[in-house]
Design a protein around this motif. Structure first.
Motif, PDB file in Angstrom:
ATOM      1  N   VAL A  48      41.475  32.897  55.792  1.00  0.00           N
ATOM      2  CA  VAL A  48      40.616  34.070  55.896  1.00  0.00           C
ATOM      3  C   VAL A  48      40.925  34.763  57.221  1.00  0.00           C
ATOM      4  O   VAL A  48      41.003  34.123  58.263  1.00  0.00           O
ATOM      5  N   LYS A  81      42.071  35.988  52.164  1.00  0.00           N
ATOM      6  CA  LYS A  81      40.830  36.738  52.073  1.00  0.00           C
ATOM      7  C   LYS A  81      40.699  37.490  53.385  1.00  0.00           C
ATOM      8  O   LYS A  81      40.911  36.922  54.455  1.00  0.00           O
ATOM      9  N   CYS A 113      45.908  40.965  49.392  1.00  0.00           N
ATOM     10  CA  CYS A 113      44.805  40.126  49.860  1.00  0.00           C
ATOM     11  C   CYS A 113      43.549  40.450  49.052  1.00  0.00           C
ATOM     12  O   CYS A 113      43.468  41.462  48.371  1.00  0.00           O
ATOM     13  N   GLN A 114      42.577  39.551  49.146  1.00  0.00           N
ATOM     14  CA  GLN A 114      41.279  39.769  48.518  1.00  0.00           C
ATOM     15  C   GLN A 114      40.327  40.263  49.595  1.00  0.00           C
ATOM     16  O   GLN A 114      40.044  39.544  50.554  1.00  0.00           O
ATOM     17  N   ILE A 116      36.888  40.984  51.135  1.00  0.00           N
ATOM     18  CA  ILE A 116      35.531  40.457  51.014  1.00  0.00           C
ATOM     19  C   ILE A 116      34.663  41.094  52.102  1.00  0.00           C
ATOM     20  O   ILE A 116      35.174  41.742  53.006  1.00  0.00           O
ATOM     21  N   GLU A 165      31.402  34.226  49.898  1.00  0.00           N
ATOM     22  CA  GLU A 165      32.659  34.766  49.373  1.00  0.00           C
ATOM     23  C   GLU A 165      33.874  33.955  49.807  1.00  0.00           C
ATOM     24  O   GLU A 165      34.937  34.044  49.181  1.00  0.00           O
ATOM     25  N   ILE A 166      33.731  33.203  50.880  1.00  0.00           N
ATOM     26  CA  ILE A 166      34.825  32.402  51.364  1.00  0.00           C
ATOM     27  C   ILE A 166      34.940  31.181  50.499  1.00  0.00           C
ATOM     28  O   ILE A 166      35.969  30.755  50.079  1.00  0.00           O
TER      29      ILE A 166
END
Length: 166
Positions: A48, A81, A113-114, A116, A165-166
């Motif tokens: 992350v 993330k 990437c996602q 969040i 979300e992580i």
């Protein structure tokens, strides 16, 4: 727990303070908190990545981010993330509130990437922001100049949602 790296650019210290508060709440080690003025754009150690910037003048990226953003453009964020945060002035610069966060969003949104950490704009007073996309802010926006009493609550709420979300 996922390994988290926090990268921030701060001119007045507000964004650094927010980055340190986020790090403390997430249990991020000091070694994983990076000032972009001195940081490399190697995110391989992290699952992350959090990027934070202040917005200067009429919607400009923070000075150190002006140079660092090109490093991010060339970096590999695939499979990571990514969450964004930033500081701005919603009163004096109401029409460019936290535009720096929107500029970083534009760089990372198509890097595999996602993203969040989106935040509702409810409770914010501003006219326009590049960080407002699809009905929400793309990350945590803080106004320590005009709303310092809301900072701790906004950081705590964002971190709580981020953990989910992580």
């Amino acid at each position: 727990m996922s390994k988290i790296g926090i990268y921030y650019g701060s001119t007045t210290g507000n964004t650094q303070d927010v980055a340190e508060a986020i790090a403390k709440k997430l249990g991020v080690e000091k070694a994983d908190l990076h000032d972009v003025a001195k940081a490399k754009a190697d995110y391989s150690a992290y699952d992350v990545v959090l990027f934070g910037t202040s917005t200067l003048g009429l919607g400009d990226l923070q000075d150190d981010w002006e140079y660092y953003v090109d490093k991010v453009k060339g970096a590999d964020l695939a499979g990571k993330k990514v969450a964004l945060f930033g500081c701005g002035d919603s009163s004096s610069y109401s029409d460019t509130f936290c535009d720096g966060v929107g500029k970083i969003y534009d760089v990372v949104k198509d890097k595999g990437c996602q993203l969040i950490g989106r935040v509702s704009a409810e409770g914010y007073t501003y006219d326009s922001s590049e960080a407002y996309v699809d009905g929400q802010f793309v990350g945590l926006l803080i106004d320590n100049d005009n709303e310092p009493d809301l900072t701790d609550e906004r950081v705590a709420s964002w971190v709580e949602n981020l953990r989910k979300e992580i």
